[in-house]
Design an enzyme around this catalytic site. Structure first.
Site, PDB file in Angstrom:
ATOM      1  N   HIS A 218      24.454 -27.727  16.062  1.00 56.02           N
ATOM      2  CA  HIS A 218      25.673 -28.393  15.574  1.00 56.02           C
ATOM      3  C   HIS A 218      25.310 -29.466  14.577  1.00 56.02           C
ATOM      4  O   HIS A 218      26.072 -30.384  14.328  1.00 56.02           O
ATOM      5  CB  HIS A 218      26.430 -29.039  16.732  1.00 56.02           C
ATOM      6  CG  HIS A 218      26.663 -28.116  17.873  1.00 56.02           C
ATOM      7  ND1 HIS A 218      25.807 -28.014  18.944  1.00 56.02           N
ATOM      8  CD2 HIS A 218      27.647 -27.215  18.090  1.00 56.02           C
ATOM      9  CE1 HIS A 218      26.259 -27.096  19.791  1.00 56.02           C
ATOM     10  NE2 HIS A 218      27.371 -26.591  19.292  1.00 56.02           N
ATOM     11  N   ASP A 386      18.478 -13.116 -15.850  1.00 53.75           N
ATOM     12  CA  ASP A 386      18.200 -13.741 -14.561  1.00 53.75           C
ATOM     13  C   ASP A 386      16.911 -14.543 -14.549  1.00 53.75           C
ATOM     14  O   ASP A 386      16.475 -14.997 -13.491  1.00 53.75           O
ATOM     15  CB  ASP A 386      18.146 -12.670 -13.462  1.00 53.75           C
ATOM     16  CG  ASP A 386      17.140 -11.584 -13.794  1.00 53.75           C
ATOM     17  OD1 ASP A 386      16.597 -11.613 -14.922  1.00 53.75           O
ATOM     18  OD2 ASP A 386      16.901 -10.717 -12.940  1.00 53.75           O
ATOM     19  N   GLY A 387      16.289 -14.681 -15.703  1.00 52.20           N
ATOM     20  CA  GLY A 387      15.169 -15.616 -15.789  1.00 52.20           C
ATOM     21  C   GLY A 387      13.814 -15.077 -15.383  1.00 52.20           C
ATOM     22  O   GLY A 387      12.863 -15.839 -15.262  1.00 52.20           O
ATOM     23  N   GLY A 390       9.918 -13.536 -18.455  1.00 50.28           N
ATOM     24  CA  GLY A 390       8.607 -14.131 -18.755  1.00 50.28           C
ATOM     25  C   GLY A 390       7.578 -13.750 -17.707  1.00 50.28           C
ATOM     26  O   GLY A 390       6.450 -13.368 -18.021  1.00 50.28           O
ATOM     27  N   SER A 426      12.732  -4.288 -18.069  1.00 52.51           N
ATOM     28  CA  SER A 426      11.792  -4.225 -19.179  1.00 52.51           C
ATOM     29  C   SER A 426      10.449  -3.629 -18.767  1.00 52.51           C
ATOM     30  O   SER A 426       9.779  -2.994 -19.581  1.00 52.51           O
ATOM     31  CB  SER A 426      11.563  -5.633 -19.733  1.00 52.51           C
ATOM     32  OG  SER A 426      10.937  -6.436 -18.741  1.00 52.51           O
ATOM     33  N   ASP A 536      17.131 -12.013 -28.053  1.00 53.95           N
ATOM     34  CA  ASP A 536      16.836 -11.226 -26.858  1.00 53.95           C
ATOM     35  C   ASP A 536      15.361 -11.377 -26.465  1.00 53.95           C
ATOM     36  O   ASP A 536      14.468 -11.147 -27.291  1.00 53.95           O
ATOM     37  CB  ASP A 536      17.145  -9.745 -27.124  1.00 53.95           C
ATOM     38  CG  ASP A 536      16.747  -8.899 -25.934  1.00 53.95           C
ATOM     39  OD1 ASP A 536      17.378  -9.050 -24.876  1.00 53.95           O
ATOM     40  OD2 ASP A 536      15.774  -8.132 -26.056  1.00 53.95           O
ATOM     41  N   PRO A 537      15.087 -11.772 -25.216  1.00 47.55           N
ATOM     42  CA  PRO A 537      13.692 -11.994 -24.823  1.00 47.55           C
ATOM     43  C   PRO A 537      12.829 -10.734 -24.925  1.00 47.55           C
ATOM     44  O   PRO A 537      11.658 -10.817 -25.330  1.00 47.55           O
ATOM     45  CB  PRO A 537      13.797 -12.478 -23.374  1.00 47.55           C
ATOM     46  CG  PRO A 537      15.188 -12.193 -22.917  1.00 47.55           C
ATOM     47  CD  PRO A 537      16.041 -12.139 -24.138  1.00 47.55           C
ATOM     48  N   GLY A 538      13.399  -9.577 -24.573  1.00 47.93           N
ATOM     49  CA  GLY A 538      12.614  -8.345 -24.654  1.00 47.93           C
ATOM     50  C   GLY A 538      12.197  -8.046 -26.086  1.00 47.93           C
ATOM     51  O   GLY A 538      11.059  -7.615 -26.353  1.00 47.93           O
TER      52      GLY A 538
HETATM   53  P1  ADP Z   1      16.172  -7.432 -15.748  1.00 44.04           P
HETATM   54  O1  ADP Z   1      17.479  -7.537 -16.466  1.00 44.04           O
HETATM   55  O2  ADP Z   1      16.134  -6.237 -14.876  1.00 44.04           O
HETATM   56  O3  ADP Z   1      15.761  -8.702 -15.097  1.00 44.04           O
HETATM   57  P2  ADP Z   1      13.958  -7.972 -17.554  1.00 44.04           P
HETATM   58  O4  ADP Z   1      14.227  -9.422 -17.447  1.00 44.04           O
HETATM   59  O5  ADP Z   1      12.664  -7.470 -17.071  1.00 44.04           O
HETATM   60  O6  ADP Z   1      15.115  -7.117 -16.907  1.00 44.04           O
HETATM   61  O7  ADP Z   1      14.076  -7.524 -19.075  1.00 44.04           O
HETATM   62  C1  ADP Z   1      15.143  -7.927 -19.870  1.00 44.04           C
HETATM   63  C2  ADP Z   1      14.988  -7.234 -21.204  1.00 44.04           C
HETATM   64  O8  ADP Z   1      15.100  -5.836 -21.035  1.00 44.04           O
HETATM   65  C3  ADP Z   1      16.059  -7.595 -22.199  1.00 44.04           C
HETATM   66  O9  ADP Z   1      15.691  -8.764 -22.896  1.00 44.04           O
HETATM   67  C4  ADP Z   1      16.127  -6.366 -23.099  1.00 44.04           C
HETATM   68  O10 ADP Z   1      15.238  -6.486 -24.182  1.00 44.04           O
HETATM   69  C5  ADP Z   1      15.560  -5.267 -22.241  1.00 44.04           C
HETATM   70  N1  ADP Z   1      16.581  -4.260 -21.926  1.00 44.04           N
HETATM   71  C6  ADP Z   1      17.589  -4.373 -21.051  1.00 44.04           C
HETATM   72  N2  ADP Z   1      18.291  -3.219 -21.022  1.00 44.04           N
HETATM   73  C7  ADP Z   1      17.727  -2.361 -21.897  1.00 44.04           C
HETATM   74  C8  ADP Z   1      17.979  -1.008 -22.319  1.00 44.04           C
HETATM   75  N3  ADP Z   1      18.987  -0.306 -21.814  1.00 44.04           N
HETATM   76  N4  ADP Z   1      17.155  -0.473 -23.236  1.00 44.04           N
HETATM   77  C9  ADP Z   1      16.142  -1.177 -23.752  1.00 44.04           C
HETATM   78  N5  ADP Z   1      15.834  -2.448 -23.381  1.00 44.04           N
HETATM   79  C10 ADP Z   1      16.620  -3.026 -22.482  1.00 44.04           C
HETATM   80 MG    MG Z   2      15.514 -10.485 -16.268  1.00 45.62          MG
END
Ligand code: ADP
Ligand code: MG
Length: 570
Positions: A218, A386-387, A390, A426, A536-538
Site C-alpha cells: 500500500h 524510436d531512437g 545509432g 534497418s 533520415d538517419p538510415g
Molecule cells: P526501426 O524503425 O525498426 O527502429 P531502425 O531504427 O533500425 O528501424 O532503422 C530506421 C531506418 O530504416 C530509417 O531511418 C530508414 O532509413 C530505414 N527504413 C525504414 N523503413 C524502410 C523501408 N521500407 N525501406 C528502406 N528503408 C527503410
Molecule cells: Mg529505430
C-alpha cells in the site's frame, strides 16, 4: 494523474467489468458489494471467502471460481471491506460445513472480517479464519500488529481452493491454511512508489539510484532505502533473506515473482531466471518459478518474491486444474535440475570465405565513422522513430569487426552481422546491401573494380526495394542508396577518376534531401509532418558507408566531400 478510473464507483465498475469478461462464472452483488462464483466443484463443503482493499488486482477477484474462491469482498482502494459486505457474501455462499475466511493481516481487515465472523456464528454458520502474514519485512519489531499479508495469499488461495474442491472440512482447511502461511515468506522492493489516486503524485519520493527494500503493497515505506543494486545481486540478497526465514527442510520451494503493478513481463521473466539460479546455487530445489502480476500495489514499479516450502502433498494442489480469471501456470520443474538447460544455441556452420579475404580497411574506416556518428544517428531516430538506429548500426559494425579475420572479409563480415544479428528495420536491409557488395573484392591495397562495385550496389538497392518496398522520395535509406548506385554506375561507365567519391557525394546529397521529404515508409511515417526538417538517419548511414569507401580508395578526392556532420545537425 496517470490513472484511468471512473470518478464514481471505480471498484464496483471494475467488478462489473470482470464479470462481463467471465460470463457465467462471476456475478456481482450490489449493495453491499461482493463478487461470487456461479460455478463451483460439486464436492466442496466449505465456501472460501476473501477480500481486502482494492488496487491489488488480480488478487483476490482473479481467484474466483472452481479451484479457487467462492466469494470476494473488495473494499475501496487500499481500504478494508465493511463487515456488512463480508457478512452478506458469506451468507450468500456458505456451504454445509460453513465458511473459511482468508484474511490478510491488516488491522482494518482483521477487525471487519472478525466482526463478520462473530455475526455469522451468531447466525449459526460455522466459520474459521486463516490469517496471511507472510511479509518478512515486518517480521520482529515490538508492535502487536505482526507481519503484513502480501503475495503468499495467491499461493494460499490456490492450494486451499484445490483442497476444498476435494471435500476437505472446515477444520482441516483452516489447519492447512495456517501451515501454508507458516511455510511462506515474501519480500518486496520498489524503484518508484505507486501513484496516489488522490493526489496523482507518487505516494512517496525515492531518490534516483535508490530502492525501497521491504516495501509494503500500500506504499508503506520499506525497512530501508538502499543503493540500487544490479538486479542479479538484488535477487540474491532477497533469496538469502527469504531462505533464512523459511522453515529448514529439503522440500521443494514454490517461487513466485510478483509484479507490483508497473513492472513489465520482460522484467518479471528475467527476475524468474535469476531467482532460479539464486535458489539452486543455495541448494534449494525450485518446484516452479511463477512470474506475473498477482498482488499489485496499484502501479508501483517493483516486485516481490514469495517462497513457499511445499509439503509433498501440496504439489498436487498447486497443479490441480482451476477455472478462475487468473490462470496460474501449473507445470513444475524436473527435480534433478534438468530444466535448467532450456536454452540451446545453433552453432554457426564453418564456411569457407574467399581465398584472400579483403575489405578490412573499408570495415575499419566505416566502423570509425559510425562510432563517431552514433549519437547523431540516435538523436535523429529519436526525432522521427524510436531512437535505436545509432545502436543498431554501431552494434552491427562492432559484431562485424569481431568476425572479420583470416577467413571472413570485411564486407562479408558486415553482411553476416547485419543479416543475422541486427534487429530493427534497418539491420537486415543494410545486411542485404552488404551481402551484394561482398560479391566484389575490396582490396586493402589497390582499388576495387568500379564497374563490378556499381553492379553490386545496384543489386543491393534492388534487394532493399524488393523487401522494404520504398521508392525514391519516401525518405528512407533508399534516398541515399539509389543516387549513390546511379552515380557509381555513371562514373564507372565514364571511366571517371574518383567513382567512389562521386557515389559518396550523391549519397550525402540524397541524405540531406530527405529533410525536405515527408516519410512514407518505416516508423518515421507515423510522425508525418513532424519529420519535416529532419534528415533520415538510415540515409545518413548509407552516406557514411560510401564516404568510408571514398576515404579508403580515393583519399585526396574525398577531402572535398560534404560534411555529414552538418547534414546531421540540420
Ligand atoms: P526501426 O524503425 O525498426 O527502429 P531502425 O531504427 O533500425 O528501424 O532503422 C530506421 C531506418 O530504416 C530509417 O531511418 C530508414 O532509413 C530505414 N527504413 C525504414 N523503413 C524502410 C523501408 N521500407 N525501406 C528502406 N528503408 C527503410
Ligand atoms: Mg529505430
Amino acid at each position: 494523474m496517470t490513472h484511468f478510473l471512473p470518478s464514481t464507483e471505480p471498484v464496483a465498475t471494475a467488478a462489473r467489468g470482470l464479470a462481463l469478461a467471465h460470463p457465467g462464472l462471476i456475478e456481482v452483488h450490489r449493495d453491499p458489494l461482493f463478487l461470487r462464483t456461479r460455478s463451483s466443484a460439486p464436492g466442496r463443503t466449505v465456501a472460501l471467502v476473501s477480500g481486502g482493499g482494492s488496487g491489488h488486482e488480480p488478487l483476490h477477484t482473479g481467484l474466483l471460481g472452481p479451484g479457487g474462491l467462492d466469494a470476494v469482498c473488495p473494499g475501496e482502494v487500499f481500504a478494508s471491506p465493511h463487515n456488512r459486505q463480508i457478512h452478506a457474501a458469506c451468507t450468500a455462499v456458505a456451504k454445509d460445513d460453513g465458511v473459511l475466511l482468508i484474511v490478510k493481516n491488516y488491522t482494518g481487515d482483521v477487525i471487519n472480517f472478525g466482526i463478520a465472523a462473530e455475526r455469522l456464528r451468531h447466525d449459526g454458520v460455522p466459520v474459521a479464519t486463516v490469517l496471511v502474514d507472510d511479509d518478512l519485512a515486518t517480521d520482529g519489531g515490538d508492535t502487536a500488529t505482526g507481519r503484513r499479508g502480501t503475495a503468499a495469499t495467491v499461493v494460499l488461495e490456490k492450494l486451499l481452493g484445490a483442497r476444498a474442491d476435494q471435500g476437505a472440512g472446515l477444520g482441516e482447511l483452516a489447519e492447512l491454511g495456517g501451515r501454508i502461511v507458516a511455510r511462506s515468506r515474501s519480500l518486496a522492493v520498489a524503484a518508484r512508489a505507486q501513484t496516489s489516486p488522490a493526489t496523482g503524485e507518487p505516494a512517496f519520493a525515492l531518490d534516483p539510484g535508490t530502492l525501497e527494500y521491504g516495501v509494503g503493497i500500500h506504499g508503506e515505506r520499506g525497512t530501508g532505502t538502499i543503493g540500487r543494486l544490479p538486479v542479479d545481486e538484488l535477487v540474491e540478497r532477497m533469496t538469502d533473506d527469504l531462505l533464512a526465514a523459511l522453515p529448514a527442510g529439503r522440500e521443494r520451494v514454490l517461487a513466485v515473482v510478483n509484479g507490483l503493478g508497473a513492472t513489465t513481463g520482460l522484467e518479471l521473466h528475467a527476475i524468474g531466471s535469476l531467482l532460479y539460479d539464486a535458489l539452486t546455487a543455495r541448494g534449494a530445489d525450485p518446484l516452479a518459478i511463477v512470474p506475473g502480476t498477482f498482488t499489485a500495489a496499484l502501479d508501483m514499479a517493483g516486485f516481490s518474491l514469495t517462497l513457499t516450502r511445499m509439503e509433498p502433498e501440496w504439489v498436487g494442489l498447486w497443479t490441480a486444474p482451476a477455472d478462475t480469471p487468473l490462470v496460474l501456470p501449473s507445470r513444475t520443474l524436473a527435480a534433478d535440475g534438468a530444466d535448467a538447460a532450456v536454452v540451446r544455441t545453433t552453432a554457426e556452420p564453418e564456411q569457407d570465405g574467399p581465398a584472400a579475404p579483403s575489405g578490412g580497411a573499408v570495415l575499419d574506416r566505416f566502423s570509425e565513422a559510425v562510432s563517431g556518428f552514433r549519437d547523431d544517428l540516435t538523436a535523429l531516430d529519436q526525432l522521427v522513430g524510436d531512437g535505436d538506429f545509432g545502436d543498431n548500426l554501431l552494434g552491427g559494425v562492432r559484431r562485424a569487426v569481431s568476425r572479420n579475420g583470416a577467413r571472413v572479409g570485411g564486407m562479408e563480415a558486415l553482411a553476416r552481422a547485419f543479416l543475422d544479428d541486427v534487429g530493427g528495420t534497418s539491420g537486415p536491409l543494410f545486411g542485404l546491401l552488404f551481402q551484394r557488395l561482398s560479391t566484389v573484392s575490396w582490396p586493402d591495397d589497390g582499388a576495387p573494380d568500379a564497374g563490378s562495385a556499381a553492379e553490386a550496389a545496384a543489386a543491393g538497392l534492388a534487394a532493399v526495394q524488393r523487401v522494404g518496398g520504398a521508392e525514391v522520395g519516401d525518405s528512407t535509406l533508399v534516398d541515399a542508396l539509389a543516387p549513390a548506385a546511379d552515380a557509381l554506375g555513371a562514373a564507372a561507365r565514364d571511366g571517371a577518376d574518383a567513382p567512389f567519391t562521386a557515389a559518396a557525394e550523391a549519397a550525402a546529397r540524397g541524405a540531406a534531401g530527405t529533410a525536405d521529404l515527408a516519410p512514407r515508409r518505416g516508423r518515421a511515417s507515423y510522425v508525418g509532418e513532424r519529420a519535416m526538417g529532419v534528415p533520415d538517419p538510415g540515409a545518413l548511414g548509407v552516406a557514411l558507408l560510401f564516404t568510408a569507401l571514398a576515404d579508403v580508395y580515393e583519399p585526396e578526392a574525398a577531402t572535398g566531400l560534404p560534411d555529414l556532420r552538418r547534414i546531421a545537425a540540420r
